[in-house]
Design a protein around this motif. Structure first.
Motif, PDB file in Angstrom:
ATOM      1  N   TYR A   1       1.898  12.712  88.826  1.00 62.15           N
ATOM      2  CA  TYR A   1       1.137  11.549  88.371  1.00 62.15           C
ATOM      3  C   TYR A   1      -0.255  11.615  88.994  1.00 62.15           C
ATOM      4  N   TYR A   2      -1.261  11.749  88.141  1.00 56.97           N
ATOM      5  CA  TYR A   2      -2.642  11.825  88.606  1.00 56.97           C
ATOM      6  C   TYR A   2      -3.327  10.498  88.316  1.00 56.97           C
ATOM      7  N   GLU A   3      -3.976   9.912  89.318  1.00 63.41           N
ATOM      8  CA  GLU A   3      -4.538   8.577  89.172  1.00 63.41           C
ATOM      9  C   GLU A   3      -5.871   8.542  88.435  1.00 63.41           C
ATOM     10  N   GLY A   4      -6.313   9.666  87.935  1.00 61.32           N
ATOM     11  CA  GLY A   4      -7.537   9.716  87.156  1.00 61.32           C
ATOM     12  C   GLY A   4      -7.253  10.052  85.708  1.00 61.32           C
ATOM     13  N   SER A   5      -8.310  10.352  84.983  1.00 65.20           N
ATOM     14  CA  SER A   5      -8.202  10.671  83.556  1.00 65.20           C
ATOM     15  C   SER A   5      -8.050  12.173  83.349  1.00 65.20           C
ATOM     16  N   ALA A   6      -7.784  12.563  82.111  1.00 66.39           N
ATOM     17  CA  ALA A   6      -7.691  13.984  81.776  1.00 66.39           C
ATOM     18  C   ALA A   6      -9.033  14.676  82.019  1.00 66.39           C
TER      19      ALA A   6
ATOM     20  N   PRO B   1       4.645  27.070  87.387  1.00 64.41           N
ATOM     21  CA  PRO B   1       5.703  27.956  86.905  1.00 64.41           C
ATOM     22  C   PRO B   1       6.911  27.212  86.341  1.00 64.41           C
ATOM     23  N   GLN B   2       7.170  25.999  86.851  1.00 67.53           N
ATOM     24  CA  GLN B   2       8.303  25.229  86.350  1.00 67.53           C
ATOM     25  C   GLN B   2       7.932  24.376  85.124  1.00 67.53           C
ATOM     26  N   GLY B   3       6.682  24.460  84.687  1.00 72.49           N
ATOM     27  CA  GLY B   3       6.264  23.702  83.517  1.00 72.49           C
ATOM     28  C   GLY B   3       6.114  22.217  83.777  1.00 72.49           C
ATOM     29  N   THR B   4       5.933  21.843  85.030  1.00 74.64           N
ATOM     30  CA  THR B   4       5.808  20.430  85.381  1.00 74.64           C
ATOM     31  C   THR B   4       4.554  19.822  84.756  1.00 74.64           C
ATOM     32  N   PRO B   5       4.708  18.763  83.957  1.00 77.22           N
ATOM     33  CA  PRO B   5       3.534  18.164  83.298  1.00 77.22           C
ATOM     34  C   PRO B   5       2.736  17.271  84.237  1.00 77.22           C
ATOM     35  N   VAL B   6       1.460  17.111  83.925  1.00 77.22           N
ATOM     36  CA  VAL B   6       0.597  16.174  84.626  1.00 77.22           C
ATOM     37  C   VAL B   6       0.415  14.951  83.740  1.00 77.22           C
ATOM     38  N   TYR B   7       0.672  13.764  84.304  1.00 78.78           N
ATOM     39  CA  TYR B   7       0.484  12.499  83.590  1.00 78.78           C
ATOM     40  C   TYR B   7      -0.791  11.844  84.107  1.00 78.78           C
ATOM     41  N   TYR B   8      -1.592  11.308  83.190  1.00 73.67           N
ATOM     42  CA  TYR B   8      -2.861  10.688  83.542  1.00 73.67           C
ATOM     43  C   TYR B   8      -2.712   9.171  83.539  1.00 73.67           C
ATOM     44  N   TYR B   9      -3.504   8.529  84.395  1.00 68.92           N
ATOM     45  CA  TYR B   9      -3.345   7.083  84.573  1.00 68.92           C
ATOM     46  C   TYR B   9      -4.017   6.286  83.457  1.00 68.92           C
TER      47      TYR B   9
ATOM     48  N   THR C   1      -3.779   5.464  73.410  1.00 68.32           N
ATOM     49  CA  THR C   1      -3.807   5.833  71.989  1.00 68.32           C
ATOM     50  C   THR C   1      -3.932   7.348  71.811  1.00 68.32           C
ATOM     51  N   ASP C   2      -4.251   8.029  72.885  1.00 67.51           N
ATOM     52  CA  ASP C   2      -4.377   9.480  72.874  1.00 67.51           C
ATOM     53  C   ASP C   2      -2.990  10.112  72.818  1.00 67.51           C
ATOM     54  N   THR C   3      -2.736  10.894  71.791  1.00 69.62           N
ATOM     55  CA  THR C   3      -1.423  11.524  71.636  1.00 69.62           C
ATOM     56  C   THR C   3      -1.404  12.973  72.136  1.00 69.62           C
ATOM     57  N   ASN C   4      -2.540  13.419  72.627  1.00 69.70           N
ATOM     58  CA  ASN C   4      -2.631  14.808  73.094  1.00 69.70           C
ATOM     59  C   ASN C   4      -2.234  14.965  74.555  1.00 69.70           C
ATOM     60  N   ASN C   5      -2.176  13.849  75.284  1.00 66.72           N
ATOM     61  CA  ASN C   5      -1.822  13.896  76.698  1.00 66.72           C
ATOM     62  C   ASN C   5      -0.732  12.880  77.009  1.00 66.72           C
ATOM     63  N   GLN C   6      -0.184  12.967  78.216  1.00 68.89           N
ATOM     64  CA  GLN C   6       0.861  12.048  78.650  1.00 68.89           C
ATOM     65  C   GLN C   6       0.304  11.132  79.737  1.00 68.89           C
TER      66      GLN C   6
END
Length: 225
Positions: free
Chosen positions: A173-178, A194-202, A208-213
Protein backbone atom coordinates in the motif's frame (compact mmCIF):
# COMPACT_ATOMS: atom_id res chain seq x y z
CA UNK A 1 45.13 4.42 13.89
CA UNK A 2 48.28 6.46 14.41
CA UNK A 3 49.68 9.65 12.87
CA UNK A 4 53.29 10.51 13.68
CA UNK A 5 53.15 8.08 16.57
CA UNK A 6 50.01 9.63 18.07
CA UNK A 7 46.79 7.61 18.17
CA UNK A 8 43.92 9.24 16.27
CA UNK A 9 40.56 8.88 17.99
CA UNK A 10 38.69 11.60 16.08
CA UNK A 11 38.87 11.17 12.32
CA UNK A 12 37.95 14.23 10.25
CA UNK A 13 37.89 13.69 6.49
CA UNK A 14 39.30 16.83 4.79
CA UNK A 15 37.05 19.13 2.79
CA UNK A 16 37.43 18.56 -0.94
CA UNK A 17 37.53 14.77 -0.77
CA UNK A 18 34.73 13.44 -3.01
CA UNK A 19 34.76 9.72 -2.27
CA UNK A 20 35.84 7.45 0.57
CA UNK A 21 37.14 4.38 -1.22
CA UNK A 22 36.05 0.80 -0.64
CA UNK A 23 37.53 -0.65 2.59
CA UNK A 24 39.46 2.60 3.18
CA UNK A 25 39.36 2.27 6.98
CA UNK A 26 38.23 -1.34 7.29
CA UNK A 27 39.02 -2.83 10.70
CA UNK A 28 40.71 0.32 11.98
CA UNK A 29 40.67 0.37 15.78
CA UNK A 30 40.78 3.33 18.12
CA UNK A 31 38.60 5.67 16.04
CA UNK A 32 35.80 6.91 18.29
CA UNK A 33 34.28 9.57 16.04
CA UNK A 34 34.20 10.20 12.31
CA UNK A 35 33.25 13.45 10.58
CA UNK A 36 32.60 13.35 6.84
CA UNK A 37 32.19 16.67 4.97
CA UNK A 38 29.50 17.37 2.40
CA UNK A 39 32.06 17.43 -0.39
CA UNK A 40 32.16 13.63 -0.14
CA UNK A 41 29.50 12.21 -2.45
CA UNK A 42 30.08 8.48 -1.96
CA UNK A 43 31.02 6.40 1.08
CA UNK A 44 32.35 3.22 -0.52
CA UNK A 45 31.70 -0.45 0.14
CA UNK A 46 33.00 -1.49 3.55
CA UNK A 47 34.68 1.89 4.03
CA UNK A 48 34.44 1.61 7.83
CA UNK A 49 33.72 -2.13 8.01
CA UNK A 50 34.38 -3.48 11.50
CA UNK A 51 35.49 -0.22 13.11
CA UNK A 52 34.30 -1.55 16.43
CA UNK A 53 35.42 1.46 18.53
CA UNK A 54 33.40 3.96 16.48
CA UNK A 55 30.70 5.65 18.57
CA UNK A 56 29.80 8.90 16.79
CA UNK A 57 29.29 9.47 13.06
CA UNK A 58 28.68 12.89 11.54
CA UNK A 59 27.84 12.84 7.83
CA UNK A 60 27.72 16.29 6.26
CA UNK A 61 24.92 17.63 4.11
CA UNK A 62 25.91 16.90 0.53
CA UNK A 63 26.86 13.24 0.90
CA UNK A 64 24.65 11.35 -1.58
CA UNK A 65 25.42 7.63 -1.38
CA UNK A 66 26.33 5.12 1.32
CA UNK A 67 27.36 1.82 -0.24
CA UNK A 68 27.09 -1.79 0.95
CA UNK A 69 28.57 -2.71 4.33
CA UNK A 70 29.99 0.81 4.75
CA UNK A 71 29.53 0.60 8.54
CA UNK A 72 29.08 -3.16 8.91
CA UNK A 73 29.49 -4.28 12.53
CA UNK A 74 30.44 -0.91 13.96
CA UNK A 75 28.94 -2.44 17.06
CA UNK A 76 29.51 0.52 19.38
CA UNK A 77 28.11 3.14 17.03
CA UNK A 78 25.49 5.01 19.05
CA UNK A 79 24.92 8.29 17.19
CA UNK A 80 24.79 8.97 13.46
CA UNK A 81 23.73 12.06 11.54
CA UNK A 82 22.26 11.04 8.17
CA UNK A 83 21.46 14.17 6.11
CA UNK A 84 18.54 14.48 3.71
CA UNK A 85 21.06 14.71 0.87
CA UNK A 86 21.56 10.92 1.08
CA UNK A 87 19.48 9.52 -1.78
CA UNK A 88 20.92 6.01 -1.92
CA UNK A 89 21.83 3.63 0.85
CA UNK A 90 22.77 0.12 -0.21
CA UNK A 91 21.93 -3.08 1.65
CA UNK A 92 23.74 -3.97 4.88
CA UNK A 93 25.18 -0.45 5.21
CA UNK A 94 24.64 -0.50 8.96
CA UNK A 95 24.33 -4.22 9.61
CA UNK A 96 25.27 -5.14 13.17
CA UNK A 97 25.00 -1.55 14.49
CA UNK A 98 22.52 -2.64 17.16
CA UNK A 99 23.19 0.31 19.47
CA UNK A 100 22.38 2.74 16.66
CA UNK A 101 19.17 1.40 15.12
CA UNK A 102 15.83 2.63 16.45
CA UNK A 103 13.16 -0.04 16.50
CA UNK A 104 9.50 0.89 16.12
CA UNK A 105 6.79 -1.74 15.72
CA UNK A 106 9.32 -4.31 14.60
CA UNK A 107 10.99 -2.05 12.00
CA UNK A 108 14.60 -0.91 12.48
CA UNK A 109 15.56 2.58 11.36
CA UNK A 110 18.77 4.51 10.91
CA UNK A 111 17.77 8.11 10.45
CA UNK A 112 14.92 8.18 7.95
CA UNK A 113 15.88 4.85 6.39
CA UNK A 114 14.17 1.54 7.20
CA UNK A 115 16.95 -1.06 7.24
CA UNK A 116 15.33 -4.17 8.72
CA UNK A 117 12.02 -5.77 9.72
CA UNK A 118 11.65 -8.37 12.46
CA UNK A 119 11.03 -11.81 10.88
CA UNK A 120 7.90 -12.27 13.02
CA UNK A 121 6.12 -9.10 11.84
CA UNK A 122 3.23 -9.77 9.42
CA UNK A 123 1.99 -6.20 8.86
CA UNK A 124 4.27 -3.16 8.76
CA UNK A 125 3.62 0.53 8.24
CA UNK A 126 6.77 2.56 7.79
CA UNK A 127 7.16 5.83 9.66
CA UNK A 128 5.67 8.90 7.91
CA UNK A 129 9.13 10.41 7.36
CA UNK A 130 10.76 7.30 5.87
CA UNK A 131 12.72 8.02 2.68
CA UNK A 132 14.09 4.58 1.85
CA UNK A 133 13.67 0.84 2.36
CA UNK A 134 16.80 -1.35 2.27
CA UNK A 135 16.26 -4.52 4.27
CA UNK A 136 19.35 -6.25 5.59
CA UNK A 137 19.77 -9.16 3.20
CA UNK A 138 22.56 -11.66 2.76
CA UNK A 139 22.96 -15.35 1.91
CA UNK A 140 20.96 -17.39 4.41
CA UNK A 141 18.71 -14.53 5.51
CA UNK A 142 15.60 -15.66 7.33
CA UNK A 143 12.58 -15.05 5.14
CA UNK A 144 10.08 -12.61 6.56
CA UNK A 145 6.47 -13.44 7.38
CA UNK A 146 5.39 -10.00 6.19
CA UNK A 147 2.13 -10.03 4.22
CA UNK A 148 1.22 -6.32 4.15
CA UNK A 149 3.52 -3.32 3.78
CA UNK A 150 2.48 0.35 3.90
CA UNK A 151 4.88 2.83 2.33
CA UNK A 152 4.50 6.57 3.00
CA UNK A 153 4.67 8.97 0.06
CA UNK A 154 7.94 10.32 1.47
CA UNK A 155 9.70 7.12 0.29
CA UNK A 156 12.07 7.92 -2.58
CA UNK A 157 14.15 4.74 -2.77
CA UNK A 158 13.31 1.04 -2.62
CA UNK A 159 15.90 -1.70 -2.95
CA UNK A 160 14.33 -4.65 -4.78
CA UNK A 161 16.64 -7.00 -2.92
CA UNK A 162 14.38 -6.24 0.03
CA UNK A 163 11.55 -8.17 -1.59
CA UNK A 164 13.58 -11.32 -2.17
CA UNK A 165 13.09 -12.32 1.49
CA UNK A 166 9.38 -11.44 1.64
CA UNK A 167 7.85 -14.43 -0.09
CA UNK A 168 4.52 -14.05 1.77
CA UNK A 169 3.96 -10.41 0.77
CA UNK A 170 0.54 -10.06 -0.86
CA UNK A 171 0.27 -6.30 -1.34
CA UNK A 172 2.09 -3.01 -1.00
CA UNK A 173 0.00 0.00 0.00
CA UNK A 174 1.60 3.23 -1.20
CA UNK A 175 0.26 6.44 0.32
CA UNK A 176 0.84 8.44 -2.84
CA UNK A 177 -0.46 8.37 -6.39
CA UNK A 178 0.64 6.28 -9.36
CA UNK A 179 2.39 9.35 -10.73
CA UNK A 180 4.31 9.84 -7.48
CA UNK A 181 5.27 6.16 -7.38
CA UNK A 182 6.76 6.58 -10.85
CA UNK A 183 9.18 9.05 -9.29
CA UNK A 184 10.44 6.57 -6.70
CA UNK A 185 13.89 5.18 -7.47
CA UNK A 186 13.64 1.41 -7.51
CA UNK A 187 16.90 -0.50 -7.63
CA UNK A 188 17.23 -2.64 -10.77
CA UNK A 189 14.65 -0.60 -12.66
CA UNK A 190 10.87 -0.70 -12.74
CA UNK A 191 9.13 -2.31 -9.79
CA UNK A 192 8.71 -5.98 -10.65
CA UNK A 193 8.41 -8.08 -7.52
CA UNK A 194 9.31 -11.74 -8.23
CA UNK A 195 6.15 -12.80 -6.39
CA UNK A 196 4.00 -10.46 -8.49
CA UNK A 197 2.96 -8.43 -5.47
CA UNK A 198 0.82 -5.49 -6.67
CA UNK A 199 1.19 -1.89 -5.54
CA UNK A 200 -2.04 -0.15 -4.47
CA UNK A 201 -2.24 3.64 -4.66
CA UNK A 202 -4.03 5.81 -2.12
CA UNK A 203 -7.39 7.41 -2.89
CA UNK A 204 -9.81 8.89 -0.36
CA UNK A 205 -12.70 8.77 -2.80
CA UNK A 206 -13.96 6.02 -5.07
CA UNK A 207 -11.41 5.79 -7.91
CA UNK A 208 -12.49 6.04 -11.53
CA UNK A 209 -9.15 4.91 -12.93
CA UNK A 210 -9.43 1.27 -14.00
CA UNK A 211 -5.79 0.91 -14.96
CA UNK A 212 -4.50 0.83 -11.39
CA UNK A 213 -5.52 -0.57 -8.00
CA UNK A 214 -6.37 1.65 -5.05
CA UNK A 215 -6.86 1.62 -1.29
CA UNK A 216 -7.95 3.85 1.58
CA UNK A 217 -8.05 3.78 5.38
CA UNK A 218 -11.20 2.43 7.05
CA UNK A 219 -11.09 2.96 10.80
CA UNK A 220 -7.32 3.22 10.53
CA UNK A 221 -6.95 -0.05 8.63
CA UNK A 222 -5.62 -0.17 5.03
CA UNK A 223 -8.51 -1.40 2.90
CA UNK A 224 -8.68 -2.09 -0.84
CA UNK A 225 -11.31 -0.31 -2.91
Amino acid sequence: MYLDGVQITELVIPEGITKINDSAFEGTLGIVSVTIPGTVKIIGNGAFFGCSDLEVLNIGDGVAEIWSSAFWHCENLRTATIPDSVILMKGNSFYGCEKLAQIENGVSYVGKWAIDIDPGVTEASLRPDTVGLILTVFTGSERLKLTTLVLPKTVKYVDLVSFEVISDLTCVYYEGSAEEWAGVTVKNGTYENPQGTPVYYYSESTPTDTNNQYWRYVNGVPTKW
